[in-house]
Design a protein around this motif. Structure first.
Motif, PDB file in Angstrom:
ATOM      1  N   GLU A 172       6.792  45.324  22.071  1.00  0.00           N
ATOM      2  CA  GLU A 172       5.935  44.788  21.010  1.00  0.00           C
ATOM      3  C   GLU A 172       6.157  43.283  20.936  1.00  0.00           C
ATOM      4  O   GLU A 172       7.294  42.814  20.923  1.00  0.00           O
ATOM      5  N   VAL A 173       5.052  42.531  20.891  1.00  0.00           N
ATOM      6  CA  VAL A 173       5.124  41.073  20.864  1.00  0.00           C
ATOM      7  C   VAL A 173       4.119  40.530  19.855  1.00  0.00           C
ATOM      8  O   VAL A 173       2.992  41.037  19.770  1.00  0.00           O
ATOM      9  N   ALA A 174       4.542  39.502  19.112  1.00  0.00           N
ATOM     10  CA  ALA A 174       3.634  38.809  18.193  1.00  0.00           C
ATOM     11  C   ALA A 174       3.868  37.311  18.360  1.00  0.00           C
ATOM     12  O   ALA A 174       4.968  36.873  18.731  1.00  0.00           O
ATOM     13  N   TYR A 175       2.821  36.558  18.094  1.00  0.00           N
ATOM     14  CA  TYR A 175       2.916  35.104  18.218  1.00  0.00           C
ATOM     15  C   TYR A 175       2.501  34.452  16.897  1.00  0.00           C
ATOM     16  O   TYR A 175       1.554  34.901  16.253  1.00  0.00           O
ATOM     17  N   THR A 176       3.208  33.390  16.552  1.00  0.00           N
ATOM     18  CA  THR A 176       2.828  32.560  15.412  1.00  0.00           C
ATOM     19  C   THR A 176       2.700  31.131  15.910  1.00  0.00           C
ATOM     20  O   THR A 176       3.616  30.609  16.545  1.00  0.00           O
ATOM     21  N   THR A 177       1.529  30.537  15.652  1.00  0.00           N
ATOM     22  CA  THR A 177       1.335  29.137  16.015  1.00  0.00           C
ATOM     23  C   THR A 177       1.960  28.278  14.926  1.00  0.00           C
ATOM     24  O   THR A 177       1.611  28.400  13.754  1.00  0.00           O
ATOM     25  N   ILE A 178       2.893  27.436  15.329  1.00  0.00           N
ATOM     26  CA  ILE A 178       3.596  26.578  14.365  1.00  0.00           C
ATOM     27  C   ILE A 178       3.201  25.124  14.616  1.00  0.00           C
ATOM     28  O   ILE A 178       3.295  24.631  15.745  1.00  0.00           O
ATOM     29  N   SER A 179       2.735  24.484  13.538  1.00  0.00           N
ATOM     30  CA  SER A 179       2.388  23.059  13.601  1.00  0.00           C
ATOM     31  C   SER A 179       3.473  22.275  12.884  1.00  0.00           C
ATOM     32  O   SER A 179       3.735  22.507  11.704  1.00  0.00           O
ATOM     33  N   HIS A 183      13.889  39.405  19.621  1.00  0.00           N
ATOM     34  CA  HIS A 183      14.039  38.255  20.516  1.00  0.00           C
ATOM     35  C   HIS A 183      13.040  37.179  20.072  1.00  0.00           C
ATOM     36  O   HIS A 183      11.854  37.465  19.898  1.00  0.00           O
ATOM     37  N   LEU A 184      13.550  35.962  19.854  1.00  0.00           N
ATOM     38  CA  LEU A 184      12.724  34.835  19.426  1.00  0.00           C
ATOM     39  C   LEU A 184      12.693  33.791  20.527  1.00  0.00           C
ATOM     40  O   LEU A 184      13.723  33.511  21.149  1.00  0.00           O
ATOM     41  N   ASN A 185      11.507  33.208  20.751  1.00  0.00           N
ATOM     42  CA  ASN A 185      11.393  32.196  21.792  1.00  0.00           C
ATOM     43  C   ASN A 185      10.363  31.146  21.367  1.00  0.00           C
ATOM     44  O   ASN A 185       9.254  31.485  20.934  1.00  0.00           O
ATOM     45  N   LEU A 186      10.730  29.868  21.495  1.00  0.00           N
ATOM     46  CA  LEU A 186       9.801  28.767  21.233  1.00  0.00           C
ATOM     47  C   LEU A 186       9.204  28.338  22.560  1.00  0.00           C
ATOM     48  O   LEU A 186       9.927  28.204  23.561  1.00  0.00           O
ATOM     49  N   ASP A 187       7.892  28.110  22.581  1.00  0.00           N
ATOM     50  CA  ASP A 187       7.286  27.652  23.837  1.00  0.00           C
ATOM     51  C   ASP A 187       7.769  26.232  24.146  1.00  0.00           C
ATOM     52  O   ASP A 187       8.453  25.591  23.357  1.00  0.00           O
ATOM     53  N   GLU A 188       7.400  25.763  25.327  1.00  0.00           N
ATOM     54  CA  GLU A 188       7.899  24.464  25.805  1.00  0.00           C
ATOM     55  C   GLU A 188       7.522  23.316  24.869  1.00  0.00           C
ATOM     56  O   GLU A 188       8.339  22.434  24.598  1.00  0.00           O
ATOM     57  N   THR A 189       6.314  23.310  24.354  1.00  0.00           N
ATOM     58  CA  THR A 189       5.858  22.238  23.461  1.00  0.00           C
ATOM     59  C   THR A 189       6.665  22.225  22.170  1.00  0.00           C
ATOM     60  O   THR A 189       7.140  21.182  21.727  1.00  0.00           O
ATOM     61  N   LEU A 190       6.836  23.392  21.571  1.00  0.00           N
ATOM     62  CA  LEU A 190       7.553  23.493  20.302  1.00  0.00           C
ATOM     63  C   LEU A 190       9.056  23.253  20.471  1.00  0.00           C
ATOM     64  O   LEU A 190       9.702  22.648  19.611  1.00  0.00           O
ATOM     65  N   SER A 191       9.610  23.691  21.572  1.00  0.00           N
ATOM     66  CA  SER A 191      11.056  23.519  21.786  1.00  0.00           C
ATOM     67  C   SER A 191      11.431  22.049  22.006  1.00  0.00           C
ATOM     68  O   SER A 191      12.602  21.700  21.943  1.00  0.00           O
TER      69      SER A 191
END
Length: 192
Positions: free
Chosen positions: A94-101, A42-50
């Motif tokens: 299991e969850v992982a996060y990647t900060t995307i700029s 499952h992939l999800n973009l946070d509000e800022t990135l979306s």
């Protein structure tokens, strides 16, 4: 298109190995690389990135020992934004996060660069000489075209003089034929 690789099942069932951060200025191919059993991701973009990026589908099935590319569309005209991509397996166990700029592209592909040279008048290509100018150059040049033009003019002058002197319809018609022949010959000679 830049690529972000996420390893799945590398350190055990439902494990996720993803980079802590990632930078892009355009679309991203998110490569889900499965090293073990089949897994749902499952992939999800946070509000800022979306606000500037989009994943068409959030849930993805990756077959055993296989890869699955997922396209992430990014608005090329967006301002600089930093947000987080959430990657979950095992129904959230299991969850992982990647900060995307997301950085704006260094140059807009539709942008035209204007410099000092555009303010100066550009020379126009020289216009092709008219037939009269070509004829005058040929006569003045003394080449074979000039000789042809000279003899043609002499023939026309003689034909007109004879037609006027004899006042005969047949001679006038002949003079017109000579005149047309000279015009055609000169035109062909000048074009070559």
């Amino acid at each position: 298109m830049s690529q972000l690789t996420v390893s799945l099942n590398d350190d055990g069932l439902h494990s996720i190995t993803a980079p802590d951060s990632f930078e892009t200025s355009g679309p991203v191919e998110l490569l889900l690389d499965n090293h073990g059993e089949a897994v749902h991701v499952h992939l999800n973009l946070d509000e800022t990135l979306s606000a500037v990026a989009d994943i068409r589908a959030n849930n993805h099935y990756v077959e055993p020992e296989n890869e699955r590319p997922v396209s992430v569309a990014v608005n090329p005209r967006s301002a600089a934004v930093t947000g987080r991509l959430k990657i979950a397996t095992g129904y959230g166990s299991e969850v992982a996060y990647t900060t995307i700029s997301v950085k704006p592209p260094s140059e807009d592909p539709n942008r035209v660069t204007v410099d000092e040279s555009l303010s100066k008048p550009q020379r126009e290509p020289p216009a092709e000489p008219t037939t009269a100018e070509q004829l005058a150059d040929a006569v003045a040049g003394g080449n074979s075209t000039g000789l042809l033009v000279g003899f043609g003019l002499l023939a026309v002058v003689l034909a007109v003089a004879i037609a006027v002197t004899l006042e005969s319809g047949v001679v006038v018609a002949g003079a017109i034929v000579v005149l047309l022949g000279v015009i055609v010959a000169v035109g062909l000679a000048v074009r070559v």
